[in-house]
Design a protein around this motif. Structure first.
Motif, mmCIF file in Angstrom:
data_model
loop_
_atom_site.group_PDB
_atom_site.id
_atom_site.type_symbol
_atom_site.label_atom_id
_atom_site.label_comp_id
_atom_site.label_asym_id
_atom_site.label_seq_id
_atom_site.Cartn_x
_atom_site.Cartn_y
_atom_site.Cartn_z
ATOM 1 N N GLU A 388 0.822 -1.224 0.000
ATOM 2 C CA GLU A 388 0.000 0.000 0.000
ATOM 3 C C GLU A 388 0.860 1.280 0.000
ATOM 4 N N GLN A 389 1.838 1.308 -0.853
ATOM 5 C CA GLN A 389 2.673 2.501 -0.951
ATOM 6 C C GLN A 389 2.210 3.345 -2.135
ATOM 7 N N ASN A 390 2.068 4.606 -1.887
ATOM 8 C CA ASN A 390 1.607 5.494 -2.951
ATOM 9 C C ASN A 390 2.817 6.150 -3.623
ATOM 10 N N LEU A 391 3.177 5.606 -4.786
ATOM 11 C CA LEU A 391 4.360 6.100 -5.487
ATOM 12 C C LEU A 391 4.200 7.545 -5.950
ATOM 13 N N LEU A 392 2.984 7.905 -6.321
ATOM 14 C CA LEU A 392 2.773 9.202 -6.963
ATOM 15 C C LEU A 392 2.350 10.300 -5.999
ATOM 16 N N GLN A 393 2.451 10.014 -4.702
ATOM 17 C CA GLN A 393 2.294 11.046 -3.667
ATOM 18 C C GLN A 393 1.016 11.877 -3.832
ATOM 19 N N GLY A 394 -0.092 11.177 -3.848
ATOM 20 C CA GLY A 394 -1.379 11.862 -3.837
ATOM 21 C C GLY A 394 -1.900 12.271 -5.201
ATOM 22 N N ARG A 395 -1.097 12.133 -6.253
ATOM 23 C CA ARG A 395 -1.591 12.477 -7.586
ATOM 24 C C ARG A 395 -2.539 11.392 -8.068
ATOM 25 N N GLU A 396 -3.668 11.793 -8.611
ATOM 26 C CA GLU A 396 -4.633 10.812 -9.124
ATOM 27 C C GLU A 396 -4.259 10.461 -10.562
ATOM 28 N N VAL A 397 -3.806 9.233 -10.737
ATOM 29 C CA VAL A 397 -3.341 8.775 -12.046
ATOM 30 C C VAL A 397 -4.125 7.529 -12.440
ATOM 31 N N LYS A 398 -4.513 7.470 -13.701
ATOM 32 C CA LYS A 398 -5.270 6.321 -14.208
ATOM 33 C C LYS A 398 -4.468 5.642 -15.316
ATOM 34 N N ALA A 399 -4.444 4.312 -15.263
ATOM 35 C CA ALA A 399 -3.709 3.524 -16.257
ATOM 36 C C ALA A 399 -4.655 2.574 -16.976
ATOM 37 N N LEU A 400 -4.296 2.226 -18.211
ATOM 38 C CA LEU A 400 -5.038 1.230 -18.987
ATOM 39 C C LEU A 400 -4.102 0.045 -19.226
ATOM 40 N N ILE A 401 -4.551 -1.157 -18.858
ATOM 41 C CA ILE A 401 -3.760 -2.379 -19.033
ATOM 42 C C ILE A 401 -4.352 -3.159 -20.205
ATOM 43 N N VAL A 402 -3.520 -3.494 -21.180
ATOM 44 C CA VAL A 402 -3.979 -4.200 -22.378
ATOM 45 C C VAL A 402 -3.261 -5.547 -22.450
ATOM 46 N N ASP A 403 -4.002 -6.637 -22.227
ATOM 47 C CA ASP A 403 -3.411 -7.980 -22.225
ATOM 48 C C ASP A 403 -4.518 -8.992 -22.483
ATOM 49 N N ASP A 404 -4.241 -9.991 -23.329
ATOM 50 C CA ASP A 404 -5.264 -11.010 -23.593
ATOM 51 C C ASP A 404 -5.417 -11.984 -22.425
ATOM 52 N N SER A 405 -4.499 -11.941 -21.446
ATOM 53 C CA SER A 405 -4.581 -12.779 -20.240
ATOM 54 C C SER A 405 -5.191 -11.967 -19.086
ATOM 55 N N LYS A 406 -6.360 -12.402 -18.612
ATOM 56 C CA LYS A 406 -7.001 -11.704 -17.492
ATOM 57 C C LYS A 406 -6.206 -11.848 -16.197
ATOM 58 N N GLU A 407 -5.446 -12.949 -16.088
ATOM 59 C CA GLU A 407 -4.594 -13.143 -14.905
ATOM 60 C C GLU A 407 -3.507 -12.069 -14.853
ATOM 61 N N ASN A 408 -2.896 -11.783 -16.019
ATOM 62 C CA ASN A 408 -1.871 -10.742 -16.050
ATOM 63 C C ASN A 408 -2.463 -9.375 -15.739
ATOM 64 N N ILE A 409 -3.685 -9.127 -16.215
ATOM 65 C CA ILE A 409 -4.350 -7.856 -15.915
ATOM 66 C C ILE A 409 -4.563 -7.726 -14.405
ATOM 67 N N ARG A 410 -4.985 -8.810 -13.764
ATOM 68 C CA ARG A 410 -5.193 -8.787 -12.305
ATOM 69 C C ARG A 410 -3.886 -8.497 -11.581
ATOM 70 N N LEU A 411 -2.803 -9.143 -12.035
ATOM 71 C CA LEU A 411 -1.497 -8.954 -11.384
ATOM 72 C C LEU A 411 -1.038 -7.502 -11.498
ATOM 73 N N VAL A 412 -1.031 -6.960 -12.730
ATOM 74 C CA VAL A 412 -0.554 -5.593 -12.942
ATOM 75 C C VAL A 412 -1.457 -4.598 -12.230
ATOM 76 N N SER A 413 -2.762 -4.865 -12.236
ATOM 77 C CA SER A 413 -3.709 -3.970 -11.559
ATOM 78 C C SER A 413 -3.436 -3.904 -10.062
ATOM 79 N N ALA A 414 -3.136 -5.071 -9.459
ATOM 80 C CA ALA A 414 -2.848 -5.106 -8.025
ATOM 81 C C ALA A 414 -1.563 -4.346 -7.689
ATOM 82 N N ILE A 415 -0.542 -4.498 -8.548
ATOM 83 C CA ILE A 415 0.715 -3.777 -8.316
ATOM 84 C C ILE A 415 0.491 -2.267 -8.435
ATOM 85 N N LEU A 416 -0.248 -1.859 -9.468
ATOM 86 C CA LEU A 416 -0.528 -0.436 -9.653
ATOM 87 C C LEU A 416 -1.337 0.127 -8.484
ATOM 88 N N LYS A 417 -2.250 -0.688 -7.951
ATOM 89 C CA LYS A 417 -3.057 -0.232 -6.820
ATOM 90 C C LYS A 417 -2.177 0.061 -5.614
#
Length: 518
Positions: A388-417
């Protein structure tokens, strides 16, 4: 790769581009249709109305047919013949007009054929146009004779001397100039390739014996068939065709053999099937001959089953296509065999099996590797959620993950969160482009190898959208191919950062840092 092989590959890639350009360029001949109608109606050109309609119809067909053929034919040599023949026939029709001489127009098609960088193509076109010019001039001369009652040997000689001979000698002279021009271009391109080759440092083993060991390399099985899928998807893009690839997860993850030859054979057969199928669906299933447990160093029989749910007997099975013949030659040299498994007097499907021996490099199967990756991903997700570390120090940033594997999307989404980044996931490049039109995304993470539209193609299409948002939007690519060659390809496609797979939290953190905190 040898310089001449490089040049040969360059010519093959060039042929497809030239076919596309010329097939569309032929549409410019449509402007002749209204011109012919106008000069006929105004009385400048005196021909029967039925003949005028016939000429206009033929010119319209010659303009449209090459574009239609090039969009549906997979063999570029066939497309090239259609394109150049259409241009030759169009020039012949123009040459028959009685108003003015267009003899030098016959130089146009040989000049255009130089774009293919193939000597045999240029010589064939030059020969065809030469004889077409002679026949056209002869027909026009016979027409003069029919309309002139007082024809003498002197008038025939004078016509030949004043009209035909200068044209023939002029044509031959220009053809010779073009031939030498071709040789100069060929030598220049070889020189450029040699210079590029000398500038690249290449390390080669000393006195390496030329034997079959160079063909026996270890390769990733999943990567090979992903590459086959990607190549064929590129061939059928824009056409109403579908390829489904199913790989047995009990296969060893790594084998030893010649993956390039395997790819060449399988792609050749698939291209034949997809060319002639009307329903547009072909399935490739990959497995191995069961009954033994694959052990390292052991040879196993790989079986590739290619199935189409319709009868392609008339085309594929009767040897009209070159792809199957090429595949049989390649697989035969590997000690394998291609069998026709389509049975029955009334065929409802066409099925071929390609069988060949390969050495097991690793005992770990594709299923075991998949489970291992899944366990690692679950562990990373668990760790990421705890930090639960906020890398961007309070800045609201949105990312789009593009992958045909839903498992990879879940992994990257959790890391970004864990970095404080909100994210959305889509499973295809087309979905990503459609989502980006609504704006609001700060950066995009795209998988390299995806069915249909690859990560590289997706990135290029995003960059081609003529808006500042799409030109400046940070793009990252996830790939297991982190070589210098691929780094250059990714950079040219418009990617700002490269993330190796399997995904590592710290590497992703640093990539985002370089974009936002530098």
């Amino acid at each position: 790769m040898d310089t001449k092989e490089q040049f040969k590959e360059l010519i093959e890639q060039n042929e497809k581009k030239v076919n596309t350009i010329l097939s569309r360029g032929n549409l410019a001949f449509l402007i002749l249709c209204p011109v012919i109608i106008l000069v006929t109606l105004s009385g400048v050109l005196v021909i029967p109305r039925e003949q005028m309609v016939g000429v206009v119809t033929i010119l319209a067909l010659l303009a449209f047919v090459p574009a239609i053929v090039c969009s549906r034919v997979y063999h570029e040599a066939t497309a090239r013949v259609v394109v150049l023949t259409a241009m030759e026939v169009t020039v012949c029709i123009l040459g028959l007009n009685p108003i003015f001489s267009v003899s030098m127009l016959y130089l146009l098609v040989p000049l255009v054929s130089l774009m293919y960088l193939k000597k045999d193509v240029f010589l064939a076109v030059a020969r065809n146009c030469f004889f077409a010019m002679l026949i056209t001039e002869l027909l026009k001369f016979l027409d003069v004779i029919r309309n002139n009652e007082e024809v003498t040997l002197g008038s025939v000689y004078r016509h030949s001397y004043e009209n035909l001979i200068p044209v023939v000698f002029g044509y031959v002279l220009v053809m010779l100039v073009m031939y030498f021009l071709y040789g100069w271009i060929y030598s220049l391109m070889l020189l450029v390739l040699n210079i590029e080759k000398e500038e690249q440092p290449v390390v080669r083993p000393v006195a390496e014996p030329e034997d079959k060991e160079s063909e026996n390399i270890t390769y990733n099985v999943k990567g090979l068939f992903l590459s086959i899928n990607q190549t064929v998807q590129g061939l059928i893009r824009g056409k109403d065709k579908t390829l489904a690839v199913n790989v047995d997860y009990n296969l060893p993850a790594a084998l030893k053999g010649n993956p390039e030859q395997i790819k060449l054979a399988i792609v050749s057969i698939l291209s034949d099937f997809l060319q002639f199928t009307k329903e547009g669906t072909v399935t490739l299933s990959v497995t191995y001959e069961k009954g033994i447990v694959p052990r390292k160093g052991q040879n196993i029989t790989i079986i590739c089953r290619i199935l189409c749910s319709e009868d392609l007997t008339e085309n594929v099975r009767e040897g009209i296509t070159m792809g199957l013949a090429l595949a049989k030659n390649v697989i035969g040299k590997m000690g394998g065999v291609i069998l026709d498994k389509s049975f029955g007097t009334t065929l409802t499907q066409t099925c071929y099996t390609v069988s060949f021996l390969q050495e097991v490099a690793e005992e770990e199967t594709l299923g075991m590797l998949k489970q291992k990756n899944r366990d690692e991903q679950e562990a990373l997700i668990s760790i990421s959620r705890k930090r639960e570390q906020n890398l961007l120090q309070g800045r609201e940033v949105k990312a789009l993950i593009v992958d045909d594997s839903k498992e990879n999307i879940r992994l990257v989404s959790a890391i970004l969160k864990s970095f404080g980044v909100k994210s959305q996931g889509v499973t295809s490049g087309q979905e990503a482009i459609e989502r980006l039109y609504s704006k609001g995304i700060d950066f995009v993470i795209i998988d390299h190898m995806m069915p249909g539209k690859s990560g590289i193609q997706t990135a290029k299409e995003i960059r081609q959208i003529d808006e500042p948002y799409f030109e400046l939007l940070p793009l990252m690519v996830m790939s297991s191919n982190i070589t210098d060659e691929f780094r250059q390809i990714f950079a040219e496609a418009g990617f700002a950062e490269i993330i190796s797979k399997p995904i590592k939290e710290e590497e992703l953190r640093l990539a985002i840092s370089r974009i936002y905190l530098s």
